[in-house]
Design a protein around this motif. Sequence first.
Motif, PDB file in Angstrom:
ATOM      1  N   SER A  12      27.368  26.407 -39.773  1.00  0.00           N
ATOM      2  CA  SER A  12      28.592  25.884 -39.668  1.00  0.00           C
ATOM      3  C   SER A  12      29.876  26.795 -38.979  1.00  0.00           C
ATOM      4  O   SER A  12      30.523  26.286 -38.237  1.00  0.00           O
ATOM      5  CB  SER A  12      29.337  25.622 -41.204  1.00  0.00           C
ATOM      6  OG  SER A  12      28.463  24.691 -41.780  1.00  0.00           O
ATOM      7  N   LEU A 103      31.344  16.714 -34.187  1.00  0.00           N
ATOM      8  CA  LEU A 103      30.781  15.940 -35.568  1.00  0.00           C
ATOM      9  C   LEU A 103      30.347  14.680 -35.357  1.00  0.00           C
ATOM     10  O   LEU A 103      29.373  14.293 -35.838  1.00  0.00           O
ATOM     11  CB  LEU A 103      31.748  16.278 -36.496  1.00  0.00           C
ATOM     12  CG  LEU A 103      32.054  17.539 -37.173  1.00  0.00           C
ATOM     13  CD1 LEU A 103      33.064  17.528 -38.315  1.00  0.00           C
ATOM     14  CD2 LEU A 103      30.845  18.008 -37.850  1.00  0.00           C
ATOM     15  N   GLN A 107      26.479  13.718 -36.005  1.00  0.00           N
ATOM     16  CA  GLN A 107      26.139  12.683 -36.904  1.00  0.00           C
ATOM     17  C   GLN A 107      25.492  11.540 -36.367  1.00  0.00           C
ATOM     18  O   GLN A 107      24.780  11.003 -37.024  1.00  0.00           O
ATOM     19  CB  GLN A 107      27.512  12.603 -37.635  1.00  0.00           C
ATOM     20  CG  GLN A 107      27.824  13.463 -38.725  1.00  0.00           C
ATOM     21  CD  GLN A 107      28.924  13.314 -39.361  1.00  0.00           C
ATOM     22  OE1 GLN A 107      29.812  12.362 -39.219  1.00  0.00           O
ATOM     23  NE2 GLN A 107      29.401  14.423 -40.154  1.00  0.00           N
ATOM     24  N   GLU A 114      28.859  20.915 -41.033  1.00  0.00           N
ATOM     25  CA  GLU A 114      30.373  20.922 -41.197  1.00  0.00           C
ATOM     26  C   GLU A 114      30.736  22.133 -39.966  1.00  0.00           C
ATOM     27  O   GLU A 114      29.972  22.950 -39.508  1.00  0.00           O
ATOM     28  CB  GLU A 114      30.627  21.429 -42.511  1.00  0.00           C
ATOM     29  CG  GLU A 114      30.150  20.416 -43.608  1.00  0.00           C
ATOM     30  CD  GLU A 114      30.526  20.779 -44.955  1.00  0.00           C
ATOM     31  OE1 GLU A 114      31.175  21.714 -45.220  1.00  0.00           O
ATOM     32  OE2 GLU A 114      30.222  20.040 -45.736  1.00  0.00           O
TER      33      GLU A 114
END
Length: 121
Positions: A12, A103, A107, A114
């Motif tokens: 992250s 992101l 995804q 994150e």
Amino acid sequence: MVFGIIISFVASLLVGAGVIYAAAAFVVDVRDYSHAVVTALVGAIAWGVMSLLFGWIPVVGRILVPVVPLIAYLWVINRRYPGGWIAAAMIAGAAWIIGVVVLVVLQTVGVGVELFGVPGV
């Protein structure tokens, strides 16, 4: 379990630093990834400390928590990159936009990660 948490934190942080790197390269033409890693780490710590300090205040805390940590985060960017407060705000805004795009793409391909060091993403 602890190893997984450490790997998640590092991943992250590195992705968040990549977003700050891209934003700083775009806004102020600074291309130093290690600089972005430190900025992400210090910026996240500043955001967290300010949220902790002001978050417990009953009424005023609800007003200050969104504002004071953002100012602390911008202060970190301002200290770490050239260009002043406007450039710092532009770097933070660009990092946020790039972070959202990163992101969504990650995804979409099934990678859940994150962004550490980019508030609100």
